[in-house]
Motif scaffolding. Sequence first.
Motif, PDB file in Angstrom:
ATOM      1  N   ASP A  99       0.793  -1.222   0.000  1.00  0.00           N
ATOM      2  CA  ASP A  99       0.000   0.000   0.000  1.00  0.00           C
ATOM      3  C   ASP A  99       0.831   1.281   0.000  1.00  0.00           C
ATOM      4  O   ASP A  99       0.299   2.362   0.206  1.00  0.00           O
ATOM      5  CB  ASP A  99      -0.994   0.036   1.179  1.00  0.00           C
ATOM      6  N   LYS A 100       2.118   1.174  -0.245  1.00  0.00           N
ATOM      7  CA  LYS A 100       2.956   2.364  -0.389  1.00  0.00           C
ATOM      8  C   LYS A 100       3.162   2.624  -1.882  1.00  0.00           C
ATOM      9  O   LYS A 100       3.113   1.713  -2.693  1.00  0.00           O
ATOM     10  CB  LYS A 100       4.287   2.174   0.313  1.00  0.00           C
ATOM     11  N   ASN A 101       3.383   3.878  -2.245  1.00  0.00           N
ATOM     12  CA  ASN A 101       3.601   4.222  -3.642  1.00  0.00           C
ATOM     13  C   ASN A 101       4.990   3.804  -4.091  1.00  0.00           C
ATOM     14  O   ASN A 101       5.973   4.018  -3.381  1.00  0.00           O
ATOM     15  CB  ASN A 101       3.439   5.727  -3.877  1.00  0.00           C
ATOM     16  N   TYR A 102       5.050   3.232  -5.280  1.00  0.00           N
ATOM     17  CA  TYR A 102       6.318   2.910  -5.930  1.00  0.00           C
ATOM     18  C   TYR A 102       6.541   3.983  -6.978  1.00  0.00           C
ATOM     19  O   TYR A 102       5.698   4.195  -7.839  1.00  0.00           O
ATOM     20  CB  TYR A 102       6.256   1.522  -6.566  1.00  0.00           C
ATOM     21  N   GLN A 103       7.640   4.700  -6.873  1.00  0.00           N
ATOM     22  CA  GLN A 103       7.880   5.761  -7.832  1.00  0.00           C
ATOM     23  C   GLN A 103       9.348   5.819  -8.218  1.00  0.00           C
ATOM     24  O   GLN A 103      10.212   5.427  -7.448  1.00  0.00           O
ATOM     25  CB  GLN A 103       7.405   7.105  -7.312  1.00  0.00           C
ATOM     26  N   LEU A 104       9.579   6.308  -9.423  1.00  0.00           N
ATOM     27  CA  LEU A 104      10.922   6.567  -9.922  1.00  0.00           C
ATOM     28  C   LEU A 104      11.064   8.066 -10.078  1.00  0.00           C
ATOM     29  O   LEU A 104      10.354   8.674 -10.869  1.00  0.00           O
ATOM     30  CB  LEU A 104      11.159   5.883 -11.265  1.00  0.00           C
ATOM     31  N   GLY A 105      11.948   8.655  -9.288  1.00  0.00           N
ATOM     32  CA  GLY A 105      12.076  10.110  -9.289  1.00  0.00           C
ATOM     33  C   GLY A 105      10.798  10.736  -8.775  1.00  0.00           C
ATOM     34  O   GLY A 105      10.359  10.465  -7.677  1.00  0.00           O
ATOM     35  N   THR A 106      10.171  11.555  -9.593  1.00  0.00           N
ATOM     36  CA  THR A 106       8.920  12.204  -9.197  1.00  0.00           C
ATOM     37  C   THR A 106       7.704  11.538  -9.833  1.00  0.00           C
ATOM     38  O   THR A 106       6.576  11.944  -9.576  1.00  0.00           O
ATOM     39  CB  THR A 106       8.939  13.691  -9.594  1.00  0.00           C
ATOM     40  N   THR A 107       7.923  10.502 -10.647  1.00  0.00           N
ATOM     41  CA  THR A 107       6.828   9.829 -11.342  1.00  0.00           C
ATOM     42  C   THR A 107       6.337   8.633 -10.536  1.00  0.00           C
ATOM     43  O   THR A 107       7.077   7.675 -10.323  1.00  0.00           O
ATOM     44  CB  THR A 107       7.281   9.334 -12.729  1.00  0.00           C
ATOM     45  N   VAL A 108       5.094   8.683 -10.089  1.00  0.00           N
ATOM     46  CA  VAL A 108       4.510   7.568  -9.347  1.00  0.00           C
ATOM     47  C   VAL A 108       4.130   6.486 -10.356  1.00  0.00           C
ATOM     48  O   VAL A 108       3.347   6.721 -11.268  1.00  0.00           O
ATOM     49  CB  VAL A 108       3.276   8.007  -8.535  1.00  0.00           C
ATOM     50  N   LYS A 109       4.694   5.294 -10.189  1.00  0.00           N
ATOM     51  CA  LYS A 109       4.421   4.182 -11.085  1.00  0.00           C
ATOM     52  C   LYS A 109       3.170   3.418 -10.676  1.00  0.00           C
ATOM     53  O   LYS A 109       2.493   2.842 -11.504  1.00  0.00           O
ATOM     54  CB  LYS A 109       5.615   3.211 -11.111  1.00  0.00           C
ATOM     55  N   GLY A 110       2.896   3.372  -9.386  1.00  0.00           N
ATOM     56  CA  GLY A 110       1.718   2.664  -8.892  1.00  0.00           C
ATOM     57  C   GLY A 110       1.830   2.372  -7.415  1.00  0.00           C
ATOM     58  O   GLY A 110       2.784   2.770  -6.752  1.00  0.00           O
ATOM     59  N   LYS A 111       0.843   1.653  -6.899  1.00  0.00           N
ATOM     60  CA  LYS A 111       0.802   1.293  -5.480  1.00  0.00           C
ATOM     61  C   LYS A 111       1.233  -0.159  -5.329  1.00  0.00           C
ATOM     62  O   LYS A 111       0.754  -1.035  -6.035  1.00  0.00           O
ATOM     63  CB  LYS A 111      -0.615   1.493  -4.940  1.00  0.00           C
ATOM     64  N   ILE A 112       2.169  -0.404  -4.417  1.00  0.00           N
ATOM     65  CA  ILE A 112       2.685  -1.752  -4.194  1.00  0.00           C
ATOM     66  C   ILE A 112       1.587  -2.625  -3.603  1.00  0.00           C
ATOM     67  O   ILE A 112       0.970  -2.261  -2.602  1.00  0.00           O
ATOM     68  CB  ILE A 112       3.922  -1.729  -3.267  1.00  0.00           C
ATOM     69  N   GLU A 113       1.341  -3.753  -4.229  1.00  0.00           N
ATOM     70  CA  GLU A 113       0.310  -4.690  -3.763  1.00  0.00           C
ATOM     71  C   GLU A 113       0.898  -5.826  -2.940  1.00  0.00           C
ATOM     72  O   GLU A 113       0.315  -6.246  -1.963  1.00  0.00           O
ATOM     73  CB  GLU A 113      -0.446  -5.274  -4.951  1.00  0.00           C
ATOM     74  N   SER A 114       2.036  -6.348  -3.375  1.00  0.00           N
ATOM     75  CA  SER A 114       2.612  -7.486  -2.650  1.00  0.00           C
ATOM     76  C   SER A 114       4.108  -7.580  -2.904  1.00  0.00           C
ATOM     77  O   SER A 114       4.640  -6.988  -3.827  1.00  0.00           O
ATOM     78  CB  SER A 114       1.937  -8.790  -3.090  1.00  0.00           C
ATOM     79  N   ILE A 115       4.750  -8.339  -2.036  1.00  0.00           N
ATOM     80  CA  ILE A 115       6.171  -8.641  -2.178  1.00  0.00           C
ATOM     81  C   ILE A 115       6.270 -10.035  -2.760  1.00  0.00           C
ATOM     82  O   ILE A 115       5.678 -10.976  -2.236  1.00  0.00           O
ATOM     83  CB  ILE A 115       6.888  -8.572  -0.819  1.00  0.00           C
ATOM     84  N   ALA A 116       7.016 -10.156  -3.852  1.00  0.00           N
ATOM     85  CA  ALA A 116       7.102 -11.433  -4.552  1.00  0.00           C
ATOM     86  C   ALA A 116       8.107 -12.380  -3.913  1.00  0.00           C
ATOM     87  O   ALA A 116       8.048 -13.568  -4.131  1.00  0.00           O
ATOM     88  CB  ALA A 116       7.452 -11.201  -6.017  1.00  0.00           C
ATOM     89  N   GLY A 117       9.029 -11.868  -3.133  1.00  0.00           N
ATOM     90  CA  GLY A 117      10.013 -12.725  -2.482  1.00  0.00           C
ATOM     91  C   GLY A 117      11.353 -12.058  -2.430  1.00  0.00           C
ATOM     92  O   GLY A 117      11.573 -11.012  -3.011  1.00  0.00           O
ATOM     93  N   ARG A 118      12.281 -12.664  -1.737  1.00  0.00           N
ATOM     94  CA  ARG A 118      13.606 -12.086  -1.608  1.00  0.00           C
ATOM     95  C   ARG A 118      14.621 -12.989  -2.284  1.00  0.00           C
ATOM     96  O   ARG A 118      14.470 -14.214  -2.315  1.00  0.00           O
ATOM     97  CB  ARG A 118      13.969 -11.855  -0.156  1.00  0.00           C
ATOM     98  N   ARG A 119      15.637 -12.362  -2.823  1.00  0.00           N
ATOM     99  CA  ARG A 119      16.698 -13.099  -3.491  1.00  0.00           C
ATOM    100  C   ARG A 119      18.026 -12.482  -3.112  1.00  0.00           C
ATOM    101  O   ARG A 119      18.198 -11.274  -3.196  1.00  0.00           O
ATOM    102  CB  ARG A 119      16.519 -13.019  -5.000  1.00  0.00           C
ATOM    103  N   LYS A 120      18.930 -13.314  -2.700  1.00  0.00           N
ATOM    104  CA  LYS A 120      20.289 -12.843  -2.428  1.00  0.00           C
ATOM    105  C   LYS A 120      21.165 -13.291  -3.578  1.00  0.00           C
ATOM    106  O   LYS A 120      21.008 -14.410  -4.071  1.00  0.00           O
ATOM    107  CB  LYS A 120      20.800 -13.422  -1.118  1.00  0.00           C
ATOM    108  N   ALA A 121      22.046 -12.435  -4.012  1.00  0.00           N
ATOM    109  CA  ALA A 121      22.935 -12.811  -5.093  1.00  0.00           C
ATOM    110  C   ALA A 121      23.883 -13.899  -4.617  1.00  0.00           C
ATOM    111  O   ALA A 121      24.335 -13.902  -3.474  1.00  0.00           O
ATOM    112  CB  ALA A 121      23.734 -11.598  -5.558  1.00  0.00           C
ATOM    113  N   SER A 122      24.180 -14.850  -5.468  1.00  0.00           N
ATOM    114  CA  SER A 122      25.157 -15.877  -5.117  1.00  0.00           C
ATOM    115  C   SER A 122      26.197 -15.942  -6.210  1.00  0.00           C
ATOM    116  O   SER A 122      25.886 -16.064  -7.394  1.00  0.00           O
ATOM    117  CB  SER A 122      24.465 -17.239  -4.952  1.00  0.00           C
ATOM    118  N   PHE A 123      27.425 -15.789  -5.827  1.00  0.00           N
ATOM    119  CA  PHE A 123      28.540 -15.806  -6.761  1.00  0.00           C
ATOM    120  C   PHE A 123      29.489 -16.924  -6.355  1.00  0.00           C
ATOM    121  O   PHE A 123      29.762 -17.119  -5.185  1.00  0.00           O
ATOM    122  CB  PHE A 123      29.288 -14.465  -6.737  1.00  0.00           C
ATOM    123  N   SER A 124      29.997 -17.600  -7.328  1.00  0.00           N
ATOM    124  CA  SER A 124      30.932 -18.706  -7.039  1.00  0.00           C
ATOM    125  C   SER A 124      32.353 -18.211  -7.053  1.00  0.00           C
ATOM    126  O   SER A 124      32.716 -17.291  -7.652  1.00  0.00           O
ATOM    127  CB  SER A 124      30.792 -19.804  -8.079  1.00  0.00           C
TER     128      SER A 124
END
Length: 124
Positions: A99-124
């Motif tokens: 329910d928070k706004n997702y925006q880039l700079g001053t342009t509001v892209k939309g309202k966040i509905e859900s979190i899809a998950g977390r990912r940590k980078a893995s490097f070998s």
Amino acid sequence: MPLPVLHKVALGTGKNTYYFKTSDAYQTIKTVVGIEKVADPTGTEEIISVKELLRTGVLWRIGIRYKDSGGKKKSAHLLVAQTKLVEIFGENAGGKLEDKNYQLGTTVKGKIESIAGRRKASFS
């Protein structure tokens, strides 16, 4: 695409502060994700790559789903400070991204509905 802007993430009480460049998508959600835009860069900050901060676990990348102004569902990735993960995925309503706004700079892209998950980078 907006140009990268200098941001910082602080772990602990300011002892470990890391500077990196990324898009200006964090201004309205800075307290939730723990990433803050540097207002007046001095030019002496040591800039670390986002890839390195992901590799060391300082930052994590999460997926979000949001609806744009036309009602179309879209997705994006956000960076989150490692210390804020528990709050975002926990039970505390104050630390939620939904329910928070997702925006880039001053342009509001939309309202966040859900979190899809977390990912940590893995490097070998």
